[in-house]
Structures are given as C-alpha cells and as structure tokens.
Design a protein around this motif. Sequence first.
Motif, PDB file in Angstrom:
ATOM      1  N   ARG A  43      32.662  20.688  16.232  1.00 58.79           N
ATOM      2  CA  ARG A  43      31.499  20.678  15.208  1.00 58.79           C
ATOM      3  C   ARG A  43      30.088  20.022  16.930  1.00 58.79           C
ATOM      4  NH1 ARG A  43      27.887  17.869  10.854  1.00 58.79           N
ATOM      5  NH2 ARG A  43      26.401  19.575  10.947  1.00 58.79           N
ATOM      6  N   ILE A  44      28.628  20.682  17.285  1.00 56.00           N
ATOM      7  CA  ILE A  44      28.142  20.203  17.955  1.00 56.00           C
ATOM      8  C   ILE A  44      27.239  19.542  17.040  1.00 56.00           C
ATOM      9  CG2 ILE A  44      26.096  20.831  19.571  1.00 56.00           C
ATOM     10  CD1 ILE A  44      27.665  23.619  20.065  1.00 56.00           C
ATOM     11  N   LEU A  45      26.920  17.977  17.346  1.00 53.54           N
ATOM     12  CA  LEU A  45      26.324  17.333  16.533  1.00 53.54           C
ATOM     13  C   LEU A  45      24.849  17.079  17.138  1.00 53.54           C
ATOM     14  CD1 LEU A  45      28.995  14.387  16.321  1.00 53.54           C
ATOM     15  CD2 LEU A  45      28.794  16.504  15.203  1.00 53.54           C
ATOM     16  N   GLY A  46      24.426  17.177  18.395  1.00 53.07           N
ATOM     17  CA  GLY A  46      23.357  17.874  19.206  1.00 53.07           C
ATOM     18  C   GLY A  46      23.549  17.787  20.821  1.00 53.07           C
ATOM     19  N   THR A  47      22.220  18.056  21.572  1.00 44.24           N
ATOM     20  CA  THR A  47      22.370  18.096  22.488  1.00 44.24           C
ATOM     21  C   THR A  47      21.244  17.688  23.386  1.00 44.24           C
ATOM     22  OG1 THR A  47      21.094  20.330  22.420  1.00 44.24           O
ATOM     23  CG2 THR A  47      23.557  20.502  22.296  1.00 44.24           C
ATOM     24  N   GLY A  48      20.389  17.408  24.793  1.00 47.09           N
ATOM     25  CA  GLY A  48      19.742  16.834  25.269  1.00 47.09           C
ATOM     26  C   GLY A  48      19.451  17.746  26.461  1.00 47.09           C
ATOM     27  N   LEU A  49      18.145  18.406  26.980  1.00 45.00           N
ATOM     28  CA  LEU A  49      17.925  18.996  28.370  1.00 45.00           C
ATOM     29  C   LEU A  49      17.086  18.083  29.355  1.00 45.00           C
ATOM     30  CD1 LEU A  49      18.962  21.594  30.059  1.00 45.00           C
ATOM     31  CD2 LEU A  49      17.312  22.205  28.761  1.00 45.00           C
ATOM     32  N   PHE A  50      17.715  17.805  30.730  1.00 35.12           N
ATOM     33  CA  PHE A  50      17.102  16.688  31.114  1.00 35.12           C
ATOM     34  C   PHE A  50      16.582  17.356  32.557  1.00 35.12           C
ATOM     35  CE2 PHE A  50      19.166  14.246  28.251  1.00 35.12           C
ATOM     36  CZ  PHE A  50      17.935  13.405  27.616  1.00 35.12           C
ATOM     37  N   ILE A  51      15.705  17.717  33.447  1.00 34.12           N
ATOM     38  CA  ILE A  51      14.960  18.002  34.478  1.00 34.12           C
ATOM     39  C   ILE A  51      14.430  17.028  35.346  1.00 34.12           C
ATOM     40  CG2 ILE A  51      13.185  19.233  34.014  1.00 34.12           C
ATOM     41  CD1 ILE A  51      13.867  21.720  36.084  1.00 34.12           C
ATOM     42  N   LYS A  52      14.732  16.935  36.644  1.00 32.97           N
ATOM     43  CA  LYS A  52      14.227  16.682  37.802  1.00 32.97           C
ATOM     44  C   LYS A  52      14.562  16.810  38.904  1.00 32.97           C
ATOM     45  CE  LYS A  52      13.558  11.249  40.292  1.00 32.97           C
ATOM     46  NZ  LYS A  52      12.039  12.193  40.142  1.00 32.97           N
ATOM     47  N   ASP A  53      14.311  17.631  39.917  1.00 30.39           N
ATOM     48  CA  ASP A  53      13.662  18.272  41.026  1.00 30.39           C
ATOM     49  C   ASP A  53      14.943  19.144  40.942  1.00 30.39           C
ATOM     50  OD1 ASP A  53      11.911  15.803  42.138  1.00 30.39           O
ATOM     51  OD2 ASP A  53      13.843  14.614  42.805  1.00 30.39           O
ATOM     52  N   ASP A  54      15.939  19.224  41.530  1.00 32.23           N
ATOM     53  CA  ASP A  54      16.698  20.332  41.922  1.00 32.23           C
ATOM     54  C   ASP A  54      17.970  20.416  40.668  1.00 32.23           C
ATOM     55  OD1 ASP A  54      17.666  18.465  43.426  1.00 32.23           O
ATOM     56  OD2 ASP A  54      19.024  19.912  44.724  1.00 32.23           O
ATOM     57  N   VAL A  55      17.620  19.230  40.013  1.00 32.40           N
ATOM     58  CA  VAL A  55      18.974  18.764  39.056  1.00 32.40           C
ATOM     59  C   VAL A  55      18.561  19.368  37.831  1.00 32.40           C
ATOM     60  CG1 VAL A  55      20.921  17.399  38.665  1.00 32.40           C
ATOM     61  CG2 VAL A  55      20.259  17.495  40.597  1.00 32.40           C
ATOM     62  N   MET A  56      19.229  19.846  36.818  1.00 27.41           N
ATOM     63  CA  MET A  56      18.605  19.423  35.592  1.00 27.41           C
ATOM     64  C   MET A  56      19.975  19.745  34.632  1.00 27.41           C
ATOM     65  SD  MET A  56      16.740  22.626  33.081  1.00 27.41           S
ATOM     66  CE  MET A  56      18.640  24.041  33.219  1.00 27.41           C
ATOM     67  N   VAL A  57      20.431  18.482  33.937  1.00 25.56           N
ATOM     68  CA  VAL A  57      21.478  18.339  33.164  1.00 25.56           C
ATOM     69  C   VAL A  57      21.133  18.895  31.368  1.00 25.56           C
ATOM     70  CG1 VAL A  57      23.006  16.853  32.467  1.00 25.56           C
ATOM     71  CG2 VAL A  57      21.985  16.983  33.916  1.00 25.56           C
ATOM     72  N   ARG A  58      22.783  19.288  30.660  1.00 22.34           N
ATOM     73  CA  ARG A  58      22.347  19.814  29.289  1.00 22.34           C
ATOM     74  C   ARG A  58      23.513  18.294  29.274  1.00 22.34           C
ATOM     75  NH1 ARG A  58      21.044  23.163  25.729  1.00 22.34           N
ATOM     76  NH2 ARG A  58      20.701  24.762  27.063  1.00 22.34           N
ATOM     77  N   CYS A  59      23.238  18.045  28.067  1.00 22.00           N
ATOM     78  CA  CYS A  59      24.381  16.885  27.220  1.00 22.00           C
ATOM     79  C   CYS A  59      24.369  17.712  25.904  1.00 22.00           C
ATOM     80  CB  CYS A  59      23.623  16.180  27.229  1.00 22.00           C
ATOM     81  SG  CYS A  59      22.849  14.490  29.277  1.00 22.00           S
ATOM     82  N   ILE A  60      25.363  17.623  25.793  1.00 20.20           N
ATOM     83  CA  ILE A  60      25.567  17.390  24.062  1.00 20.20           C
ATOM     84  C   ILE A  60      26.744  16.289  23.694  1.00 20.20           C
ATOM     85  CG2 ILE A  60      27.365  19.771  23.796  1.00 20.20           C
ATOM     86  CD1 ILE A  60      26.684  21.124  26.119  1.00 20.20           C
TER      87      ILE A  60
END
Length: 126
Positions: A43-60
């Motif tokens: 099950r996917i409990l949650g996600t978050g999306l973060f960006i700074k300069d040339d990096v974007m990260v999706r946390c799951i």
Amino acid sequence: MPYAAIVYRVKPGHEDEIAKIFENFNRVDTADLRTDDGTEAGRILGTGLFIKDDVMVRCIHYEGDLAAVGKHMATQPGVHAAESRLAPYLLEERDTSSPQAFGEYFRKASMRSILQLSVDTLEPKS
C-alpha cells in the motif's frame, strides 16, 4: 513501513513551472498495490515532492514491495500526464511510455537508502 526516494534531474531555474505541473495532480485511483494475479502486494501510505535548483525528489512512504509501487504508478493516467508535461524540464530524456519502461526508470532513479527511522524503531528510555 519503508520510504523510497526517486530522483529527477531537472533544468535549473524552472522550479515554478514544474510546481505548476503538480498543482492539479491527478492522484492514483487506489493506494492498494496488487500483483498480476490480484494478490495484495502492499500500500502507498503517502508521497511528497521536493525541488531545489536542478534536483527534484519524490518521497514515497509505503508498505510491501517497492517494485509493486513502481508497477502501480506505471498504470496511473495522472502519473503519465505529469510525466509528459515534465519532459521538457528534464536534463535527460527517459522512456516511461510502457509499464516496463516506467519500471526500468523507477529502478534506476531510486535513491539508495542509508537511514530510515520511525517511532516504531525508537527504543524506550529506561
């Protein structure tokens, strides 16, 4: 309940344009993950999306198998719509057109986990 992080290398200076892509993100149809034969896989409990300069990260935050997360996301129309709109801002082209191609990218873009802590792993004070 583990966490995963997926990295996207993006063109710097486009943080606001990229944020607009996700303002009306069409969420997944279900958080439940299943195998091809319908067996529960997590099950996917949650996600978050973060960006700074040339990096974007999706946390799951998820339960179960990370490969099942990638497989589930590969079938979601909202994910494909966002991927299509994001493509011009990526530093490197990638193929996410099929579930197999999406799964391959998902594996390659997964960041190495070096530490995961939660309240469940907190040792009680004596």
